[in-house]
Write an enzyme that holds these catalytic residues in place. Sequence first.
Site, PDB file in Angstrom:
ATOM      1  N   THR A   1      13.713  71.791  57.158  1.00  0.00           N
ATOM      2  CA  THR A   1      14.844  72.398  57.853  1.00  0.00           C
ATOM      3  C   THR A   1      15.809  71.306  58.273  1.00  0.00           C
ATOM      4  O   THR A   1      15.445  70.124  58.307  1.00  0.00           O
ATOM      5  CB  THR A   1      14.326  73.145  59.105  1.00  0.00           C
ATOM      6  OG1 THR A   1      13.380  74.123  58.713  1.00  0.00           O
ATOM      7  CG2 THR A   1      15.428  73.789  59.906  1.00  0.00           C
TER       8      THR A   1
ATOM      9  N   GLY B   1      11.151  71.017  61.555  1.00  0.00           N
ATOM     10  CA  GLY B   1       9.755  70.641  61.656  1.00  0.00           C
ATOM     11  C   GLY B   1       8.742  71.700  62.003  1.00  0.00           C
ATOM     12  O   GLY B   1       7.730  71.381  62.635  1.00  0.00           O
ATOM     13  N   GLY B   2       8.949  72.982  61.633  1.00  0.00           N
ATOM     14  CA  GLY B   2       7.904  73.978  61.825  1.00  0.00           C
ATOM     15  C   GLY B   2       7.413  74.045  63.255  1.00  0.00           C
ATOM     16  O   GLY B   2       8.180  74.259  64.199  1.00  0.00           O
TER      17      GLY B   2
END
Length: 539
Positions: free
Chosen positions: A354, A435-436
């Site tokens: 992302t 980063g999830g």
Amino acid sequence: MSLPETSLGCREAVLYASGEKGCISAPHHAAAEAGLTILAEGGTAIEAMVAAAATIAVVYPHMNGLGGDAFWLIKRKHQEPIVVSGCGRAAERATVRYYHDRRYDALPTRGSDAALLVPGAISSWKLALDLVPPTRRFALERLLRDAIGKAIGGCPVSRSLASTLEIFSPELSTIEGFEQVFLPDGRVPGAGEIYRQPALGATLGKLAGDGLDSFYRGTVSKIHAQFLEEAGTPLRLEDFQSYSAEYSKPLSLPVSVGTLFNTPPPTQGLASLLILGVFDQLGVSTADETSYIHHLVEATKCAFAVRNAKLGDPDFMDARPSEYLAPALISKAAASINPAKAVPWPGPSQVGGTIWMGAADSEGTVVSFIQSLFWEFGSGLACPETGIVFENRGAGFSLANGPNQLAPRKRPFHTLNPAMAELNDGRVMAYGTMGGDGQPQTQAAVFTRYVLSGRGLADAIADPRWLLGKTWGNSSLSLKLEGRFSEQTEEQLVRLGHDTERVSDYAEMMGHAGAVVLHPSGHIEGASDPRSDGAAFAI
């Protein structure tokens, strides 16, 4: 306006900048420069962000793209913040039976079957631009000019793109279109090589000429519909034609230092707010590094437990998202944290590739923006004619019963969540990261260090970070600590029960964070992450 060049021919990365007329932070310097030129020419922060969003889709194609989703959190002077949700919706043919008939026990993550969402990013750009008065709005051709130039003329390959292609191209090159789009010479380009994407440049040119809506109801949509049907995905032309991004109200949470804002479900913005809400009630000093990390990690576990069990498409949730931010529930979560012992953390976790960017202008508009393909290069399925790779965010659905079960036109759970805060002293702060699972955690680290500890903005982003669970580039569930933390801090965390793991000093898995702050005086400052290829520029 002239910016220094590096030995690779790229603009030099500047990690901190301040000014009075505008500021932008991005994880790639070319995107920051594209946005800055719009601000310098008198454009708004929203227009600058569209220019930056288009450019970063070109120069950071492993992290985001036109075939992905995007979310905006926009604060205009004297107005309440507004969310623009470019969350993709599932194809009409994308059902649980559809995937069970193809012998899937879980949603696929790569290939044609993973491309099941209508990408929402381009529609979100359009809705954001609609907030700018037409009489003063820049032409699309101007906003997309830098991106088109970088795609057709080329841009040096970043270290991040080169290393990601090296890791993932053996797997992804077997997927239709990937090699033609991303490996035109049949090999992985090295860092610093000039990288051209002529098909993507031509597509951006079509969007500039025909309008952004042509992605859904014009020439581009017809090209994609035919390609996606022939590739075997469930997406069809009518899925594109029925899609539009949406405006909504952000979630908000009052804390001791101001009011926090984030995006509502299906994003994990609720989790980001819960972490800071719980931590705010604990009264922990940020000066005690071990206690500070321990309590934020335990607050993260509380927030993720709610996220994993309750969040999904809000049309299918059991309760209104705001109910999970009730003071009594936050107090109960805070009371459950043991200052002397860590609770076990089994997951599950979310990963993702992302980008986050922020901007502010002299008129008092502040933008927090995030754009993504989900995993690195998304599904890997790429259309050679348009140069666009399609996201795999549909893997965020479940085939099992629950609020996140796959259904036609439904929105999947999203890790994306751009953050914003209005502080009691009048500052407006836009901040975020990729980063999830790392997104809420890094948001918490940057916010608490800058606002509660009084660290400078650049230091709050550069300081060593931690991460619980999986994220971009790592699949373990441990508590990861950057190498710059002291051995004493790690030993104390282990004694508290944390399963720690050391990573490099400036680990890319910790995310590419950034922030922009508008002060009540009109002064604007911004910072970018040394873990990225980014920059912050101001005028």
